[in-house]
Design a protein around this motif. Structure first.
Motif, PDB file in Angstrom:
ATOM      1  N   GLN A 157      22.844  35.869 -58.340  1.00  0.00           N
ATOM      2  CA  GLN A 157      22.958  34.446 -57.989  1.00  0.00           C
ATOM      3  C   GLN A 157      22.820  34.118 -56.501  1.00  0.00           C
ATOM      4  OE1 GLN A 157      23.183  32.270 -60.601  1.00  0.00           O
ATOM      5  NE2 GLN A 157      22.604  30.805 -59.032  1.00  0.00           N
ATOM      6  N   LEU A 158      23.613  34.786 -55.662  1.00  0.00           N
ATOM      7  CA  LEU A 158      23.620  34.417 -54.228  1.00  0.00           C
ATOM      8  C   LEU A 158      22.285  34.758 -53.572  1.00  0.00           C
ATOM      9  CD1 LEU A 158      27.186  35.672 -53.240  1.00  0.00           C
ATOM     10  CD2 LEU A 158      26.506  33.477 -54.218  1.00  0.00           C
ATOM     11  N   TYR A 159      21.595  35.752 -54.140  1.00  0.00           N
ATOM     12  CA  TYR A 159      20.293  36.164 -53.592  1.00  0.00           C
ATOM     13  C   TYR A 159      19.180  35.313 -54.176  1.00  0.00           C
ATOM     14  CZ  TYR A 159      23.269  39.649 -51.759  1.00  0.00           C
ATOM     15  OH  TYR A 159      24.290  40.246 -51.074  1.00  0.00           O
ATOM     16  N   ALA A 160      19.311  34.988 -55.476  1.00  0.00           N
ATOM     17  CA  ALA A 160      18.291  34.165 -56.151  1.00  0.00           C
ATOM     18  C   ALA A 160      18.009  32.907 -55.356  1.00  0.00           C
ATOM     19  CB  ALA A 160      18.786  33.782 -57.536  1.00  0.00           C
ATOM     20  N   GLU A 161      19.111  32.254 -54.980  1.00  0.00           N
ATOM     21  CA  GLU A 161      18.951  30.954 -54.346  1.00  0.00           C
ATOM     22  C   GLU A 161      18.391  31.085 -52.936  1.00  0.00           C
ATOM     23  OE1 GLU A 161      22.079  28.014 -55.337  1.00  0.00           O
ATOM     24  OE2 GLU A 161      22.792  29.519 -56.766  1.00  0.00           O
TER      25      GLU A 161
ATOM     26  N   MET B 292      12.813  22.601 -59.938  1.00  0.00           N
ATOM     27  CA  MET B 292      12.990  22.530 -61.397  1.00  0.00           C
ATOM     28  C   MET B 292      14.253  21.721 -61.689  1.00  0.00           C
ATOM     29  SD  MET B 292      12.905  25.553 -64.256  1.00  0.00           S
ATOM     30  CE  MET B 292      14.156  26.601 -63.565  1.00  0.00           C
ATOM     31  N   ASP B 293      14.079  20.642 -62.486  1.00  0.00           N
ATOM     32  CA  ASP B 293      15.258  19.836 -62.832  1.00  0.00           C
ATOM     33  C   ASP B 293      15.885  20.350 -64.132  1.00  0.00           C
ATOM     34  OD1 ASP B 293      13.588  18.973 -64.832  1.00  0.00           O
ATOM     35  OD2 ASP B 293      13.386  16.917 -64.077  1.00  0.00           O
ATOM     36  N   PHE B 294      16.928  19.656 -64.577  1.00  0.00           N
ATOM     37  CA  PHE B 294      17.684  20.130 -65.732  1.00  0.00           C
ATOM     38  C   PHE B 294      16.807  20.193 -66.985  1.00  0.00           C
ATOM     39  CE2 PHE B 294      21.243  19.460 -68.907  1.00  0.00           C
ATOM     40  CZ  PHE B 294      21.732  20.746 -68.779  1.00  0.00           C
ATOM     41  N   GLU B 295      16.016  19.158 -67.202  1.00  0.00           N
ATOM     42  CA  GLU B 295      15.126  19.139 -68.370  1.00  0.00           C
ATOM     43  C   GLU B 295      14.129  20.313 -68.303  1.00  0.00           C
ATOM     44  OE1 GLU B 295      15.183  17.535 -71.152  1.00  0.00           O
ATOM     45  OE2 GLU B 295      13.257  18.346 -71.860  1.00  0.00           O
ATOM     46  N   GLY B 296      13.593  20.544 -67.120  1.00  0.00           N
ATOM     47  CA  GLY B 296      12.652  21.655 -66.930  1.00  0.00           C
ATOM     48  C   GLY B 296      13.322  22.986 -67.230  1.00  0.00           C
ATOM     49  N   LEU B 297      14.569  23.106 -66.855  1.00  0.00           N
ATOM     50  CA  LEU B 297      15.328  24.336 -67.103  1.00  0.00           C
ATOM     51  C   LEU B 297      15.482  24.594 -68.604  1.00  0.00           C
ATOM     52  CD1 LEU B 297      17.323  26.578 -65.904  1.00  0.00           C
ATOM     53  CD2 LEU B 297      19.123  24.962 -66.506  1.00  0.00           C
TER      54      LEU B 297
ATOM     55  N   ARG C 103      21.393  23.541 -59.941  1.00  0.00           N
ATOM     56  CA  ARG C 103      22.322  23.982 -58.893  1.00  0.00           C
ATOM     57  C   ARG C 103      22.690  22.812 -57.998  1.00  0.00           C
ATOM     58  NH1 ARG C 103      22.674  28.266 -62.190  1.00  0.00           N
ATOM     59  NH2 ARG C 103      21.047  29.826 -61.875  1.00  0.00           N
ATOM     60  N   GLU C 104      23.897  22.896 -57.469  1.00  0.00           N
ATOM     61  CA  GLU C 104      24.326  21.853 -56.538  1.00  0.00           C
ATOM     62  C   GLU C 104      23.554  22.032 -55.231  1.00  0.00           C
ATOM     63  OE1 GLU C 104      26.601  19.120 -56.878  1.00  0.00           O
ATOM     64  OE2 GLU C 104      25.242  18.877 -55.180  1.00  0.00           O
ATOM     65  N   SER C 105      22.844  21.005 -54.780  1.00  0.00           N
ATOM     66  CA  SER C 105      22.071  21.196 -53.551  1.00  0.00           C
ATOM     67  C   SER C 105      22.796  20.648 -52.320  1.00  0.00           C
ATOM     68  CB  SER C 105      20.674  20.591 -53.685  1.00  0.00           C
ATOM     69  OG  SER C 105      20.763  19.291 -54.187  1.00  0.00           O
ATOM     70  N   ASP C 106      23.906  19.956 -52.520  1.00  0.00           N
ATOM     71  CA  ASP C 106      24.647  19.356 -51.403  1.00  0.00           C
ATOM     72  C   ASP C 106      25.672  20.350 -50.845  1.00  0.00           C
ATOM     73  OD1 ASP C 106      26.852  17.971 -50.065  1.00  0.00           O
ATOM     74  OD2 ASP C 106      25.857  16.119 -50.712  1.00  0.00           O
ATOM     75  N   MET C 107      25.513  20.678 -49.579  1.00  0.00           N
ATOM     76  CA  MET C 107      26.375  21.652 -48.904  1.00  0.00           C
ATOM     77  C   MET C 107      27.858  21.303 -49.021  1.00  0.00           C
ATOM     78  SD  MET C 107      26.428  24.194 -46.784  1.00  0.00           S
ATOM     79  CE  MET C 107      26.755  24.744 -45.154  1.00  0.00           C
ATOM     80  N   ASN C 108      28.191  20.021 -48.796  1.00  0.00           N
ATOM     81  CA  ASN C 108      29.610  19.658 -48.792  1.00  0.00           C
ATOM     82  C   ASN C 108      30.246  19.833 -50.163  1.00  0.00           C
ATOM     83  OD1 ASN C 108      29.692  19.134 -46.064  1.00  0.00           O
ATOM     84  ND2 ASN C 108      28.825  17.080 -46.385  1.00  0.00           N
ATOM     85  N   LYS C 109      29.467  19.499 -51.186  1.00  0.00           N
ATOM     86  CA  LYS C 109      30.015  19.649 -52.545  1.00  0.00           C
ATOM     87  C   LYS C 109      30.244  21.128 -52.875  1.00  0.00           C
ATOM     88  CE  LYS C 109      28.434  15.353 -54.500  1.00  0.00           C
ATOM     89  NZ  LYS C 109      27.236  14.737 -55.059  1.00  0.00           N
ATOM     90  N   ILE C 110      29.338  21.982 -52.404  1.00  0.00           N
ATOM     91  CA  ILE C 110      29.512  23.428 -52.646  1.00  0.00           C
ATOM     92  C   ILE C 110      30.780  23.909 -51.938  1.00  0.00           C
ATOM     93  CG2 ILE C 110      28.589  25.713 -52.113  1.00  0.00           C
ATOM     94  CD1 ILE C 110      26.573  24.913 -53.845  1.00  0.00           C
TER      95      ILE C 110
ATOM     96  N   GLY D 184      16.901  23.187 -45.194  1.00  0.00           N
ATOM     97  CA  GLY D 184      15.865  22.712 -46.121  1.00  0.00           C
ATOM     98  C   GLY D 184      16.253  22.767 -47.582  1.00  0.00           C
ATOM     99  N   SER D 185      17.487  22.394 -47.890  1.00  0.00           N
ATOM    100  CA  SER D 185      17.973  22.423 -49.280  1.00  0.00           C
ATOM    101  C   SER D 185      17.095  21.553 -50.188  1.00  0.00           C
ATOM    102  CB  SER D 185      19.419  21.908 -49.294  1.00  0.00           C
ATOM    103  OG  SER D 185      19.950  22.000 -50.583  1.00  0.00           O
ATOM    104  N   VAL D 186      16.788  22.064 -51.367  1.00  0.00           N
ATOM    105  CA  VAL D 186      16.022  21.273 -52.356  1.00  0.00           C
ATOM    106  C   VAL D 186      16.683  21.402 -53.727  1.00  0.00           C
ATOM    107  CG1 VAL D 186      13.764  21.486 -51.215  1.00  0.00           C
ATOM    108  CG2 VAL D 186      14.476  23.239 -52.872  1.00  0.00           C
ATOM    109  N   PRO D 187      16.380  20.464 -54.633  1.00  0.00           N
ATOM    110  CA  PRO D 187      16.890  20.612 -56.000  1.00  0.00           C
ATOM    111  C   PRO D 187      16.330  21.894 -56.593  1.00  0.00           C
ATOM    112  CG  PRO D 187      15.777  18.482 -55.709  1.00  0.00           C
ATOM    113  CD  PRO D 187      15.535  19.271 -54.463  1.00  0.00           C
ATOM    114  N   HIS D 188      17.160  22.609 -57.355  1.00  0.00           N
ATOM    115  CA  HIS D 188      16.666  23.815 -58.011  1.00  0.00           C
ATOM    116  C   HIS D 188      17.565  24.181 -59.183  1.00  0.00           C
ATOM    117  CE1 HIS D 188      19.515  25.321 -54.961  1.00  0.00           C
ATOM    118  NE2 HIS D 188      19.667  26.417 -55.686  1.00  0.00           N
TER     119      HIS D 188
END
Ligand code: 4AD
Ligand code: MG
Length: 429
Positions: A186-190, A230-235, A359-366, A390-394
């Motif tokens: 997980q931590l490496y994937a992202e 990739m959004d939730f539907e795509g997943l 995945r949560e893309s917002d730093m503060n929420k993480i 450069g956080s993006v939705p994923h």
């Protein structure tokens, strides 16, 4: 002379010809006049007969040969409807290449004993079939993901932080400090996806599982996929497509092995998208109908998942679990902050085989979620760079390969779906 394999002999193309076969003695029986051997190789089994009055010397060899002796048989391949598979070799010569005496496995031995001699039990028809199906599952995964332009990567196995909860982390001494064995990439994937956009791995994952269930082991091969944009539907679509590609590959490549296990390839070909989708809340309602009461907020276990599976004739996707039981990296549903945009894919009779989320893309929420889980953000520094720069939705998911094999083979324990299973009480052979 070439040595054909048994699969080839059973097609009958060489019927009436003299052939030479290499294999092992799987079974034998003899009467005063005739001896029968069942010879196995990696592709199947075939009956061999030796008539005593034609060939006393070879009859004696067949009569005395031990189970699992390695042999070369010479003889005439003949059509014979009484023989399993419809063909038999009328042997003129039996040569013992590697003798075997007192092979420890016979009929009706306990599951535990068979695990003690797992290195020998692998030769059984059932486990040989499993190994071949397992190989086709890997092939199906690689072929599909590469076709979709995913790049295969190799994450490290020694790690300094977990992603799936502290209770299942294996700690080990690494020179003068302690590290963990990887629970997930997980931590490496992202991080990988900021270079590759679409990445996957098939690697071991380690879980210090103290639960002795039929679907938990301490080491398993984990297929994990992650992609930017990739959004939730795509997943959810990717999960369906991966499962359907695996089923198709196994149905195509393993007709013989599925037959050995009493499974029908046609049933696998029916596993096509779309799969039914229900929410966690709807799953609780279905469970109530079966008088299984799960309070909102509790995780679903094997029993519950199998009960849900009974309502559907395909794998079912359960979405939007309560936020409190979800790992810190999963995105909260913007339309309902009580749940996450996550999904578990449940296979009939097995339950969860895939676990994924946006995945949560917002730093503060993480950061908030890490603190909520009691984790130290300092341990996640390199991970958090994914949100800093450069956080993006994923989105992404992880699939327990052995659970998929367990499902496809129709086994009732995951231990049968792994060559050398590791559990709390077993690390040998
Ligand atoms: O549900 P898990 O813990 O999810 C993750 O590790 C995520 N980081 C995956 C991801 O999103 N990349 O594990 C994923 C899958 C499960 O759905 C299950 O199939 C399998 O791994 N699994 C196990 N299989 C055998 N034995 C165990 N102890 C397992 N724990 C999980
Ligand atoms: Mg899970």
């Amino acid at each position: 002379m070439k040595f054909p394999q048994i699969r080839e002999l059973l097609t009958g193309k060489q019927a009436g010809k003299k052939i030479k076969l290499r294999g092992w003695v799987a079974r034998k029986r003899s009467s005063k006049k005739i001896a029968f051997l069942t010879i196995r190789d990696s592709t199947g089994r075939i009956q061999v007969s030796i008539i005593r009055e034609n060939n006393e010397e070879n009859y004696n060899i067949a009569d005395k040969v031990g189970y699992e002796s390695a042999v070369i048989i010479e003889g005439l391949l003949s059509k014979d409807d009484r023989a399993p598979g419809g063909f038999e070799i009328k042997a003129s010569k039996i040569e013992i290449i590697g003798p075997s005496e007192n092979f420890p496995i016979s009929k009706d031995q306990s599951q535990e004993f068979l695990l003690d001699v797992r290195h020998l039990a692998l030769r059984s028809e059932r486990l040989t079939a499993m190994l071949k199906i397992n190989s086709s599952v890997f092939e199906g995964l690689h072929t599909y993901l590469r076709k979709e332009d995913y790049t295969e990567v190799q994450p490290p196995m020694f790690t300094t932080a977990g992603s799936e909860g502290g209770s299942t982390l294996f700690e080990l001494k690494y020179f003068d400090k302690m590290v963990y064995l990887s629970q997930s990439w997980q931590l490496y994937a992202e991080n990988f996806i900021y270079a590759l956009e679409k990445a996957y791995t098939i690697a071991p994952s380690f879980r210090a599982e103290k639960s002795k269930t039929a679907r938990h082991v301490t080491e398993y091969w984990h297929a994990e996929v992650e992609a930017t944009w990739m959004d939730f539907e795509g997943l959810l679509e990717l999960m369906e497509n991966v499962i359907s590609a695996i089923c198709e590959n196994v149905a195509k490549k393993n007709v013989h092995e599925l037959k050995v296990l009493n499974r029908d390839p046609k049933e696998l070909l029916k596993i096509k998208p779309p799969f039914p989708r229900i929410t966690y809340a709807e799953a609780l309602d279905l469970l109530k109908k079966q008088e299984i009461d799960v309070p909102y907020g509790a995780d679903l276990g094997g029993r519950e998942e199998r009960a849900i599976g009974k309502f559907f004739d395909k794998p079912v996707i359960v979405t939007r679990y309560p936020r409190e039981i979800m790992a810190f990296y999963k995105k909260v549903d913007p339309e309902n902050p009580k749940v996450c945009l996550n999904a578990n894919l449940l296979a009939p009779e097995v339950g969860e085989i895939i676990d994924g989320s946006e995945r949560e893309s917002d730093m503060n929420k993480i950061l908030e979620s890490l603190k909520h889980e009691g984790l130290d953000p300092k341990d996640y520094d390199f991970y958090l760079d994914t949100r800093r720069y450069g956080s993006v939705p994923h989105s992404g998911f992880g699939m327990g390969v052995a659970r998929v094999v367990m499902w496809l083979c129709g086994f009732d324990t995951i231990k049968d779906a792994i060559a050398f299973p590791r559990t709390m009480t077993r690390v040998k052979p």
